[in-house]
Design a protein around this motif. Structure first.
Motif, PDB file in Angstrom:
ATOM      1  N   ALA A 156     -57.316 116.543 -18.665  1.00  0.00           N
ATOM      2  CA  ALA A 156     -57.309 114.887 -18.552  1.00  0.00           C
ATOM      3  C   ALA A 156     -57.814 114.152 -19.852  1.00  0.00           C
ATOM      4  N   VAL A 157     -58.821 114.482 -20.642  1.00  0.00           N
ATOM      5  CA  VAL A 157     -59.076 113.789 -21.664  1.00  0.00           C
ATOM      6  C   VAL A 157     -57.982 113.899 -22.643  1.00  0.00           C
ATOM      7  N   LEU A 158     -57.458 115.015 -23.089  1.00  0.00           N
ATOM      8  CA  LEU A 158     -56.471 115.239 -23.987  1.00  0.00           C
ATOM      9  C   LEU A 158     -55.401 114.411 -23.621  1.00  0.00           C
ATOM     10  N   LEU A 159     -54.847 114.734 -22.530  1.00  0.00           N
ATOM     11  CA  LEU A 159     -53.525 113.843 -22.074  1.00  0.00           C
ATOM     12  C   LEU A 159     -53.803 112.548 -22.181  1.00  0.00           C
ATOM     13  N   GLY A 160     -54.981 111.898 -21.478  1.00  0.00           N
ATOM     14  CA  GLY A 160     -55.049 110.693 -21.801  1.00  0.00           C
ATOM     15  C   GLY A 160     -55.320 109.775 -22.862  1.00  0.00           C
ATOM     16  N   LEU A 161     -55.895 110.613 -23.816  1.00  0.00           N
ATOM     17  CA  LEU A 161     -56.036 110.335 -25.259  1.00  0.00           C
ATOM     18  C   LEU A 161     -54.705 110.238 -26.005  1.00  0.00           C
ATOM     19  N   ALA A 162     -54.170 111.175 -25.702  1.00  0.00           N
ATOM     20  CA  ALA A 162     -52.539 111.275 -26.584  1.00  0.00           C
ATOM     21  C   ALA A 162     -51.870 110.065 -26.087  1.00  0.00           C
ATOM     22  N   ILE A 163     -51.705 109.938 -24.635  1.00  0.00           N
ATOM     23  CA  ILE A 163     -50.827 108.818 -24.022  1.00  0.00           C
ATOM     24  C   ILE A 163     -51.461 107.340 -24.317  1.00  0.00           C
ATOM     25  N   GLY A 164     -52.767 107.427 -24.210  1.00  0.00           N
ATOM     26  CA  GLY A 164     -53.245 106.109 -24.485  1.00  0.00           C
ATOM     27  C   GLY A 164     -53.313 105.623 -26.002  1.00  0.00           C
ATOM     28  N   LEU A 165     -53.390 106.684 -26.770  1.00  0.00           N
ATOM     29  CA  LEU A 165     -53.329 106.330 -28.411  1.00  0.00           C
ATOM     30  C   LEU A 165     -51.877 105.722 -28.550  1.00  0.00           C
ATOM     31  N   ILE A 166     -50.774 106.411 -27.957  1.00  0.00           N
ATOM     32  CA  ILE A 166     -49.561 106.164 -28.533  1.00  0.00           C
ATOM     33  C   ILE A 166     -49.147 104.587 -27.653  1.00  0.00           C
ATOM     34  N   LEU A 167     -49.362 104.544 -26.603  1.00  0.00           N
ATOM     35  CA  LEU A 167     -49.332 103.021 -25.896  1.00  0.00           C
ATOM     36  C   LEU A 167     -50.176 101.961 -26.504  1.00  0.00           C
ATOM     37  N   GLY A 168     -51.316 102.485 -26.939  1.00  0.00           N
ATOM     38  CA  GLY A 168     -52.196 101.197 -27.662  1.00  0.00           C
ATOM     39  C   GLY A 168     -51.317 101.108 -28.841  1.00  0.00           C
ATOM     40  N   ILE A 169     -51.067 101.908 -29.724  1.00  0.00           N
ATOM     41  CA  ILE A 169     -50.265 101.703 -31.015  1.00  0.00           C
ATOM     42  C   ILE A 169     -49.149 100.689 -30.854  1.00  0.00           C
ATOM     43  N   ILE A 170     -48.413 101.299 -29.949  1.00  0.00           N
ATOM     44  CA  ILE A 170     -47.040 100.527 -29.537  1.00  0.00           C
ATOM     45  C   ILE A 170     -47.553  99.271 -28.908  1.00  0.00           C
ATOM     46  N   ALA A 171     -48.358  98.966 -28.267  1.00  0.00           N
ATOM     47  CA  ALA A 171     -48.786  97.661 -28.037  1.00  0.00           C
ATOM     48  C   ALA A 171     -49.303  96.626 -29.100  1.00  0.00           C
ATOM     49  N   ALA A 172     -50.051  97.276 -30.027  1.00  0.00           N
ATOM     50  CA  ALA A 172     -50.397  96.472 -31.074  1.00  0.00           C
ATOM     51  C   ALA A 172     -49.504  96.302 -32.082  1.00  0.00           C
ATOM     52  N   TYR A 173     -48.583  97.189 -32.208  1.00  0.00           N
ATOM     53  CA  TYR A 173     -47.477  96.937 -33.357  1.00  0.00           C
ATOM     54  C   TYR A 173     -46.355  95.919 -32.962  1.00  0.00           C
ATOM     55  N   ARG A 174     -46.138  95.970 -31.329  1.00  0.00           N
ATOM     56  CA  ARG A 174     -45.148  95.036 -30.936  1.00  0.00           C
ATOM     57  C   ARG A 174     -45.934  93.858 -30.200  1.00  0.00           C
ATOM     58  N   HIS A 175     -46.893  93.580 -30.868  1.00  0.00           N
ATOM     59  CA  HIS A 175     -47.784  92.454 -30.288  1.00  0.00           C
ATOM     60  C   HIS A 175     -46.955  91.411 -29.527  1.00  0.00           C
ATOM     61  N   ASN A 176     -47.397  90.881 -28.483  1.00  0.00           N
ATOM     62  CA  ASN A 176     -46.815  89.698 -27.829  1.00  0.00           C
ATOM     63  C   ASN A 176     -45.288  90.149 -27.563  1.00  0.00           C
ATOM     64  N   THR A 177     -44.773  91.025 -27.385  1.00  0.00           N
ATOM     65  CA  THR A 177     -43.630  91.578 -26.989  1.00  0.00           C
ATOM     66  C   THR A 177     -43.494  92.156 -25.719  1.00  0.00           C
ATOM     67  N   GLY A 178     -42.128  92.345 -25.239  1.00  0.00           N
ATOM     68  CA  GLY A 178     -42.188  92.983 -23.779  1.00  0.00           C
ATOM     69  C   GLY A 178     -42.971  94.385 -23.838  1.00  0.00           C
ATOM     70  N   TRP A 179     -42.747  95.031 -25.134  1.00  0.00           N
ATOM     71  CA  TRP A 179     -43.520  96.149 -25.271  1.00  0.00           C
ATOM     72  C   TRP A 179     -44.964  96.300 -24.907  1.00  0.00           C
ATOM     73  N   ASP A 180     -45.520  95.071 -25.414  1.00  0.00           N
ATOM     74  CA  ASP A 180     -47.024  94.853 -25.402  1.00  0.00           C
ATOM     75  C   ASP A 180     -47.158  94.741 -23.836  1.00  0.00           C
ATOM     76  N   TYR A 181     -46.464  93.807 -23.140  1.00  0.00           N
ATOM     77  CA  TYR A 181     -46.934  93.283 -22.104  1.00  0.00           C
ATOM     78  C   TYR A 181     -46.615  94.634 -20.980  1.00  0.00           C
ATOM     79  N   ALA A 182     -45.627  95.475 -21.104  1.00  0.00           N
ATOM     80  CA  ALA A 182     -45.554  96.495 -20.496  1.00  0.00           C
ATOM     81  C   ALA A 182     -46.526  97.530 -20.369  1.00  0.00           C
ATOM     82  N   THR A 183     -47.049  97.811 -21.654  1.00  0.00           N
ATOM     83  CA  THR A 183     -48.132  98.669 -21.861  1.00  0.00           C
ATOM     84  C   THR A 183     -49.346  98.203 -21.300  1.00  0.00           C
ATOM     85  N   MET A 184     -49.444  96.879 -21.381  1.00  0.00           N
ATOM     86  CA  MET A 184     -50.731  96.351 -20.776  1.00  0.00           C
ATOM     87  C   MET A 184     -50.831  96.282 -19.226  1.00  0.00           C
ATOM     88  N   ILE A 185     -49.639  96.203 -18.797  1.00  0.00           N
ATOM     89  CA  ILE A 185     -49.446  96.269 -17.293  1.00  0.00           C
ATOM     90  C   ILE A 185     -49.741  97.688 -16.940  1.00  0.00           C
TER      91      ILE A 185
END
Lengths: 311, 335
Positions: free
Chosen positions: A106-135
């Motif tokens: 659970a930790v490894l899976l959560g960390l991997a996916i969480g990191l990817i989502l977080g990076i995408i959200a930060a890079y695409r800040h204030n776009t649909g990507w960001d909002y989708a990941t935060m939802i």
């Protein structure tokens, strides 16, 4: 560095001592005993005394405490009151496997996916990507994992038959509970990584990196991620402990013989020695993980390394 | 064309929730090989935005609305990001204001220098390290071997700024943009850093765009000066022209607000008032509201540039032939 670890280990022992003491006396304050008192009352006094004596319960609480500490030093956590004749250390080590496997996955899976989502959200800040990941992140935090677990059992287990619905039979039994547990981790990590990365991206040294002509990928991997990791490590410590030591809800839903369910059972049964054993195990693990977290800080952030590790 | 860099009619705006803020309004200047152009002005005058525009390092909320930045036949204002990356750090590089924050705290000095060498010169590890060592030596850092392996927090502010300069000079850039390179440093260190920049400039014939609000630095370093106010260049000329024959009342104000040793007064001169709000810039001269010599025309029309020599221009209605003759009060020239 060695000295630092040495000092930390002494603190670790001290912490464990305090936790053990507190738990011991608090537990003694619990109403009831490990025995069925009503039936016990029907026994002749002599036999009752004998039962108490065989568990050492006839002595004053302080004596019991001293004896217990003495045994711990020898690595003996006593025998269970409920699982008659079984050593607590054996019970715990028999139950740790499933919990640790599910937790680790659970930790490894959560960390991997969480990191990817977080990076995408930060890079695409204030776009649909960001909002989708935060939802996704908000849903992950707010939907209780037992709801998710039940849904997965029904669809992926029962209806489509991809994974076993419950019980601990083979490796595939670990998949659904791991996924169910990881959702919360994904959400938490994604949010943390996003916030932290947005902050790092604002830093002057990122402008310096851009001014060197570095491309996005290099800036991300060499400058942003490492500096964002510091706060992620902080939250990761408690998560690792929580998940690796077993989740009672998930273990109950999936019928998994792990530490989480053992802990709940032992409290229900007033199984003194098992409660103590799990508490000590849990605390020791927690304090150790925190030590590892602190060492990891030093690895990621040289400023911390040099502040604490003067040799 | 003998200009290395030519900025023409540059307009940069920030698009915020409160509306458009016109940070740079129609700025033009040129930079010749080997010269130092100082851009001076108070905070918010658009000098940093101008320099970041050249490097195309503006934040996402900022846009180059108009104008061109010509460098080696290419217009940097519209160059695709990928090509821009090949220019940054190689042909044009930048020194930042605060060496405490402009270096990555979790990366060794060595890697921060070699990074740019690997990117632009495709050097391998040992080549890059050798060059980094050479660079640290050139910027006057003792014990370069040891410093290479250290992290920024182990160096003092002045040492860090030397590292920042080493990074900027790593690929022998033609243009160096220094955005207030000494503002965050101790006065004694300031002089050292300026001396270093000067000597390196002479050695490599680098052109420098020096952004500063410190006229002392300007006098020390620059060959030409552009004075910015409210997103516009209000006066530009050679250092001598600007210090000895300033034409714009704002330049007068700037020069007067420099503390002078021989004056007995305890009082410091200041220009009264504050710069206009660039979200709603005035249609006339931006300095009109603070200028002691304001005429009616100043509020309604932006003054055109008047040429006083090949290099000296000022945008002020006082320079118009119809305006009354006003001389700079207690004319400067003590420098």
């Amino acid at each position: 560095m060695k000295r630092y670890i040495g000092v930390r280990l002494i603190y670790l022992v001290l912490t464990l001592f305090i936790i053990t003491t507190a738990t011991f006396f608090l537990m003694k304050g619990l109403p009831g005993t490990p025995f069925d008192e009503e039936k016990l009352q029907q026994l002749p006094t002599e036999q009752r005394q004998k039962i108490y004596a065989s568990y050492g319960l006839d002595k004053p609480v302080v004596t019991q405490y001293v004896n217990y500490l003495g045994n711990i030093v020898k690595g003996d956590l006593g025998t269970s009151f409920f699982y008659t004749g079984q050593k607590v250390t054996d019970i715990i080590s028999g139950r740790i496997g499933p919990s640790a496997l599910i937790g680790l996955q659970a930790v490894l899976l959560g960390l991997a996916i969480g990191l990817i989502l977080g990076i995408i959200a930060a890079y695409r800040h204030n776009t649909g990507w960001d909002y989708a990941t935060m939802i996704i992140a908000v849903l992950g935090v707010s939907v209780p994992n037992f709801v998710l677990a039940a849904l997965m059992q029904y669809y992926m287990g029962l209806k489509w038959g991809w994974f076993p619905v419950a019980f601990w039979e083979s490796y595939s039994s670990s998949i659904l509970p791991s996924v169910a547990l990881s959702v919360g981790v994904v959400a938490l990590i994604a949010r943390f990584v996003r916030t932290e990365m947005l902050e790092v991206l604002e830093q002057e040294y990122i402008t310096t990196a851009k001014a060197k002509g570095l491309g996005f990928i290099r800036i991300m991997f060499q400058h942003v991620i490492r500096n964002s990791l510091i706060s992620v490590i902080t939250v990761l410590g408690p998560i690792v402990v929580n998940l690796l030591t077993g989740s009672l809800v998930i273990e109950n839903i999936f019928g998994i013989p792990g530490i989480g369910s053992l802990f709940v059972d032992s409290i229900k049964m007033n199984d003194y020695s098992t409660i103590m054993g799990i508490t000590i195990f849990y605390s020791a693990f927690y304090v150790l993980v925190m030590l590892v977290v602190d060492l990891l800080y030093g690895l990621v952030d040289p400023r911390i390394r040099f502040a604490s590790g003067k040799e | 064309m003998n200009h290395l860099l030519e900025v023409k009619n540059l307009q940069v705006s920030f698009f915020t929730y409160a509306g458009e803020v016109q940070a740079v309004r129609d700025v033009s200047f040129t930079l010749a090989k080997g010269e130092t152009l100082a851009i001076v002005g108070e905070s918010g005058s658009g000098k940093s935005v101008t320099s970041k525009s050249i490097m195309r390092l503006l934040t996402q909320t900022a846009k180059i609305k108009q104008g061109s930045i010509m460098f080696e036949g290419k217009d940097l204002a519209s160059l695709p990001e990928k090509q821009m990356q090949n220019i940054r750090g190689k042909d044009i590089s930048m020194i930042f204001q605060d060496p405490m924050t402009s270096l990555n705290p979790t990366m060794t000095i060595g890697r921060q220098i070699t990074e740019v060498l690997r990117k632009h010169h495709q050097m391998n590890g040992s080549e890059a390290s050798r060059r980094a060592l050479e660079l640290l030596d050139q910027v006057g850092i003792p014990n370069p071997e040891k410093r290479l392996k250290q992290y920024p927090h182990q160096l003092s502010g002045g040492m860090r700024q030397r590292v920042v300069i080493a990074i900027a000079l790593a690929c022998d850039p033609q243009v160096l943009i220094a955005d207030e390179p000494t503002t965050a440093l101790d006065v004694t260190i300031q002089a050292q850093i300026l001396e270093l920049m000067k000597s390196l400039q002479q050695k490599f014939d680098t052109s420098i765009v020096l952004i500063t609000h410190d006229l002392g630095v300007v006098a020390n370093m620059a060959s030409r000066v552009a004075v910015m106010y409210a997103g516009k260049i209000v006066e530009t000329g050679s250092v001598d022209e600007l210090f000895y024959q300033p034409k714009h009342p704002y330049t007068w104000g700037l020069l007067d607000s420099m503390p002078k040793l021989h004056e007995k007064t305890e009082e410091l001169h200041a220009i009264p008032g504050t710069p206009p709000d660039l979200a709603d810039p005035p249609i006339g001269c931006p300095f009109a509201a603070r200028c002691p010599y304001t005429m009616d025309v100043c509020y309604d029309h932006m003054p055109p540039y008047t040429e006083h020599s090949d290099t000296h221009r000022a945008a002020c209605w006082l320079q118009d032939s119809r305006a009354p003759k006003i001389d700079r009060p207690q004319a400067g020239g003590e420098r």
